[in-house]
Every structure is written in structure tokens, then in C-alpha cells.
Design a protein around this motif. Structure first.
Motif, PDB file in Angstrom:
ATOM      1  N   UNK A 182      13.191  48.987  26.379  1.00  0.00           N
ATOM      2  CA  UNK A 182      11.876  49.350  25.839  1.00  0.00           C
ATOM      3  C   UNK A 182      11.772  48.950  24.370  1.00  0.00           C
ATOM      4  N   UNK A 183      10.540  48.906  23.865  1.00  0.00           N
ATOM      5  CA  UNK A 183      10.241  48.785  22.437  1.00  0.00           C
ATOM      6  C   UNK A 183      11.040  47.722  21.719  1.00  0.00           C
ATOM      7  N   UNK A 184      11.845  48.167  20.738  1.00  0.00           N
ATOM      8  CA  UNK A 184      12.572  47.243  19.881  1.00  0.00           C
ATOM      9  C   UNK A 184      13.592  46.393  20.683  1.00  0.00           C
ATOM     10  N   UNK A 185      14.095  46.961  21.774  1.00  0.00           N
ATOM     11  CA  UNK A 185      15.031  46.214  22.631  1.00  0.00           C
ATOM     12  C   UNK A 185      14.349  45.003  23.258  1.00  0.00           C
ATOM     13  N   UNK A 186      13.066  45.169  23.617  1.00  0.00           N
ATOM     14  CA  UNK A 186      12.302  44.037  24.169  1.00  0.00           C
ATOM     15  C   UNK A 186      12.163  42.941  23.111  1.00  0.00           C
ATOM     16  N   UNK A 187      11.979  43.352  21.844  1.00  0.00           N
ATOM     17  CA  UNK A 187      11.846  42.376  20.770  1.00  0.00           C
ATOM     18  C   UNK A 187      13.153  41.560  20.617  1.00  0.00           C
ATOM     19  N   UNK A 188      14.288  42.243  20.757  1.00  0.00           N
ATOM     20  CA  UNK A 188      15.574  41.514  20.682  1.00  0.00           C
ATOM     21  C   UNK A 188      15.660  40.507  21.834  1.00  0.00           C
ATOM     22  N   UNK A 189      15.287  40.932  23.041  1.00  0.00           N
ATOM     23  CA  UNK A 189      15.328  40.004  24.187  1.00  0.00           C
ATOM     24  C   UNK A 189      14.371  38.833  23.950  1.00  0.00           C
ATOM     25  N   UNK A 190      13.201  39.104  23.348  1.00  0.00           N
ATOM     26  CA  UNK A 190      12.248  38.037  23.030  1.00  0.00           C
ATOM     27  C   UNK A 190      12.880  37.029  22.088  1.00  0.00           C
ATOM     28  N   UNK A 191      13.587  37.535  21.061  1.00  0.00           N
ATOM     29  CA  UNK A 191      14.233  36.639  20.095  1.00  0.00           C
ATOM     30  C   UNK A 191      15.346  35.812  20.743  1.00  0.00           C
ATOM     31  N   UNK A 192      15.872  36.334  21.854  1.00  0.00           N
ATOM     32  CA  UNK A 192      16.908  35.570  22.578  1.00  0.00           C
ATOM     33  C   UNK A 192      16.280  34.635  23.608  1.00  0.00           C
ATOM     34  N   UNK A 193      14.967  34.729  23.752  1.00  0.00           N
ATOM     35  CA  UNK A 193      14.266  33.872  24.716  1.00  0.00           C
ATOM     36  C   UNK A 193      14.472  34.289  26.157  1.00  0.00           C
TER      37      UNK A 193
END
Ligand SMILES: Cc1cc2nc3c(=O)[nH]c(=O)nc-3n(C[C@H](O)[C@H](O)[C@H](O)COP(=O)(O)OP(=O)(O)OC[C@H]3O[C@@H](n4cnc5c(N)ncnc54)[C@H](O)[C@@H]3O)c2cc1C
Length: 398
Positions: free
Chosen positions: A47-58
Motif C-alpha cells: 500500500x501507499x509508499x510501498x507502491x511508490x517504491x515498486x513504481x520506482x523499480x518499474x
């Protein structure tokens, strides 16, 4: 600055750390005690900030595509009728079923595959001794091999042996009085796309969740203090569950039969890891080994990907390792403390002892599904308002 970094543990936190640290140009080795990459595990959410990390990893989009396809949560009566339900489409990220629900093994593999193209993996081995010599660390593996590293990242999960080696008796666990078993069983035609949750008396619950592999993920939960079951062997743990659930009703017979045949039985007596510090010299902890919040908090995987990224990013920003480790701890502590703030009475409420308690729970849950009450409850149960600000951290191209 290119550093030699050893990561111990190749699940969510370890693979995420390996992904980022090798992208940032470090020489990364990962040691995992299992003989090969571990595929198992049930539903985890990000959720939340964890999704942003996954986004940055593509990998956020592909993780969504590989999701379990669960559509919401339904509390059911013994005859299977629905007592209350929360549907994800109406709730966004606020409900028990998140937008990104994925099997632990599927998420770990999505991260492991690209990480293994850059980092070196040593399966079937583990750290046996560590000699922290201030400037570097000499590691002796169980196989007898040795290695010298600038930093050791321990990502071994809740029961880590290396944490006890480096930080003896520093963990002050918070026992949650909940025992859980997870395993996969064959799917039947009546299994729908909801997480079906059935409460039986004496603090027991059975839940069934859909997956994207044509099987069904089962969970047995008991509300009771630990009597050391976490240290029993798997056969005894199964006997324990069989005895406790034989008369539970609903789909207990089917689930117990599936438990006998399963090849991915995972058993845990829930306890939070409470460490006064996450690093000592050139050894640092990340993921469940540092701060396990337990599945009751619903934030363990989010914390694991976020913590591993923040650690790598702080090492990228700081040429001084001590400053990086201080920065990592300062950024992650508030989110971890908030995540661990799950009250024990929450699971007692969700696993009542009596028929009257179950009746009351269903009444409260059907009220909680009403829009106004729902958003008030969501605000009260938010557990990542203290997430670190990622805006000043580098992305993958840096
Ligand atoms: C096989 C498996 C199944 C799981 N199933 C569920 C589930 O169904 N539901 C749920 O909520 N959570 C589950 N979890 C826990 C969940 O993955 C974590 O709570 C969360 O994602 C944080 O991950 P982590 O990487 O910090 O720790 P973990 O996922 O626990 O990973 C720790 C890793 O370190 C390895 N390891 C342990 N000790 C050593 C050692 N001495 N040397 C080298 N390697 C070591 C382990 O084999 C594992 O690969 C499971 C974990 C595993 C390993």
C-alpha cells in the motif's frame, strides 16, 4: 562509492535491497539458507509508499497484473451465507483487501529475477560467524567459506539467527496471542473471488482467499497465548491445528483435508520484533528481522520494500556509512512505530470466544460497511501516515 555488501535472506526485504544496491553500483552478494529461491507464501498486500517504491523499480504495473484477483472481504455464517462484506472497488486502499494483493512468492520472484542478474546469490548457505573489524566485516559461512564486506544487511525475517548473533537478547518481542497456519488447497467451483472469513467459537477462524494460480489459499487462526508452538516440528503443528479445528464447522473438514496434502504449510505464532537499534558497526537489519509488525498490522510487506529502498538510498546519499545508517533509522522509525501500534484487542474482537461475541462482531461489521462509518474507521486504522518522504531519494537511474 562502490561497496562490497552482503545481504542475508532472499525474500521481500533482501531481494529489494539487492535490487537497489546493485542498481546503485555496489558489489552485492545474497546468502539464503533455503536451497533455492522460495516460492511459497500466501496473500500479502502493498500500500501507499510501498507502491511508490515498486513504481520506482518499474514493477508496480506487472505486480498488479499478477495480483490474486481478490475482490473484497466477506464474513460468512456457518451455512456460507454472508453476514457482512467490504468490496475493494468501493473502498480504494482502505479496506482489508488492498488494490495490490499478490502472493508473497510472486512478488518476491518479480524482484528476485532482475536482482539476480546483477547480484551474486548463494543458496543453501548461511552466516555462521561475523567478525566486525570497524572498517570491514569478515563473514564465515556454514559451508566453511569466508568473505569480506564493507556492510552486512540482515533480512532474515522474524526468527533471525544472525540478529541473535550480532544483537544478543536486544529484541524485546511483543507477543500478539495469535497463532496462524497458511497453506494452499485445491480450488472448488463454489470458491468465489472474495476473501471469505468464518468465525467459530473459542477464538477460531478459517479463511479462504482466491489466487491467480487456480488454487485456494487457506488460513487457520487461533486467538490464544503461545505455548511454544512456534518451535514444534511441522507434523506436531499440523496435529495441533487438526485437533483445534475438527469441530469448527463451515468448511473445516475440507480445509483440514487440504492441510494434510499441502506442500506449502507455513505456521507462525505472531510476535512483533522490538529492537532498540537497527544497526551495530557494519551490520544493519531491515524488514521483519528489524521490526516485524505481524500480519495483523497489514503493513509488513509495505514496510519491507520501503525500508530496503530507504536503506539503499541513504547509502547512496552518504559517503559515510554511519551517517547513512543513522539517516535510514531516522527515516523509518516513525512509520515502523505507527505500523506496530496495532492493539491486541483488535484481534480479540475479530476472533470472539462465544456465539454471542460472533453475533456482535457481525453486527459491528455490517455497520462498518456503511459509507460514513467506513471512512471514519479507515482514518482510525491508517498505519502509514508517518511514511518517509521519498522525494529527496534517488531513483533507479541515479
Ligand atoms: C516462505 C514464506 C512464506 C510466507 N508466507 C506468508 C504469508 O502467507 N502471509 C504473510 O503475511 N506473511 C508471510 N511471510 C512473511 C512475509 O514475507 C514477511 O512478513 C514480509 O514480507 C517481510 O519480509 P522479509 O523479507 O523481511 O522476511 P521474510 O519474508 O520472513 O524472509 C526472510 C528470508 O530470510 C531467509 N532466512 C532466514 N534465516 C536465514 C539465515 N540464517 N540465513 C540466510 N537466510 C535466512 C528465509 O528463508 C527467508 O527467505 C512468509 C515468508 C516466507 C519466507
Amino acid at each position: 562509492m562502490r561497496r562490497r555488501i552482503l545481504i542475508s535472506g532472499a525474500s521481500i526485504a533482501g531481494n529489494t535491497a539487492a535490487w537497489w544496491l546493485s542498481r546503485f553500483g555496489h558489489e552485492v552478494t545474497v546468502v539464503e539458507r533455503a536451497p533455492a529461491f522460495r516460492d511459497g507464501g500466501q496473500n500479502v498486500d502493498v500500500r501507499g509508499v510501498g507502491r511508490e517504491v515498486l513504481r520506482r523499480m518499474g514493477i508496480d504495473d506487472i505486480a498488479l497484473k499478477n495480483g490474486t484477483t481478490e475482490e473484497g472481504t466477506a464474513w460468512v455464517n456457518e451455512d456460507g451465507s454472508v453476514a457482512a462484506q467490504l468490496v475493494t472497488e468501493e473502498l480504494g486502499e482502505d479496506g482489508p483487501t488492498a488494490e495490490l494483493e499478490i502472493l508473497r512468492g510472486d512478488l518476491a520472484r518479480l524482484i528476485y529475477k532482475p536482482a539476480s542478474e546483477q547480484a551474486t546469490y548463494r543458496f543453501g548457505d548461511r552466516i555462521e560467524a561475523i567478525d566486525d573489524r570497524d572498517r570491514d566485516v569478515e563473514v564465515t559461512y556454514a559451508s566453511g567459506d569466508t568473505g569480506t564486506f564493507d556492510l552486512v544487511v540482515v533480512a532474515e525475517g522474524v526468527g533471525s539467527a544472525t540478529r541473535e548473533l550480532v544483537f544478543p537478547r536486544e529484541n524485546d518481542p511483543r507477543w500478539m496471542d495469535v497463532t496462524m497456519a497458511y497453506f494452499t488447497i485445491p480450488r472448488v467451483a463454489s470458491d468465489d473471488r472474495m476473501w471469505r472469513w468464518y468465525n467459530a467459537t473459542e477464538g477460531r477462524s478459517i479463511s479462504l482467499r482466491p489466487d491467480n494460480h487456480g488454487t485456494t489459499r487457506a488460513n487457520l487462526t487461533i486467538q490464544k497465548p503461545s505455548q511454544g508452538e512456534q518451535d514444534w516440528d511441522q507434523e506436531l503443528q499440523k496435529v495441533f491445528m487438526r485437533d483445534r479445528f475438527a469441530d469448527a464447522g463451515w468448511q473445516a473438514d475440507r480445509v483440514l483435508a487440504g492441510m494434510e496434502e499441502t506442500d506449502d504449510f507455513y505456521f507462525d505464532v505472531l510476535r512483533q520484533v522490538r529492537m532498540p537499534r537497527w544497526s551495530k558497526g557494519r551490520v544493519v537489519l531491515t524488514g521483519d528481522v528489524a521490526w516485524c509488525a505481524t500480519p495483523l498490522a497489514g503493513i509488513g510487506t509495505t514496510l519491507a520494500v520501503t525500508g530496503a529502498y530507504v536503506l539503499a538510498a541513504e547509502l547512496q546519499r552518504n559517503s559515510d556509512v554511519d551517517a547513512a545508517l543513522r539517516g535510514y533509522e531516522a527515516a523509518m522509525r516513525p512509520m515502523v512505530e505507527e505500523g506496530q501500534g496495532v492493539p491486541k484487542f483488535g484481534s480479540k474482537m475479530m476472533q470472539p470466544q462465544s456465539r454471542l461475541g460472533i453475533h456482535l462482531l457481525h453486527g459491528v461489521l455490517s455497520l462498518a460497511t456503511k459509507p460514513l462509518v467506513r471512512s471514519a474507521v479507515a482514518k482510525l486504522t491508517t498505519r502509514d501516515s508517518k511514511a518517509p518522504d521519498l522525494s529527496h531519494y534517488p531513483g533507479a537511474g541515479s
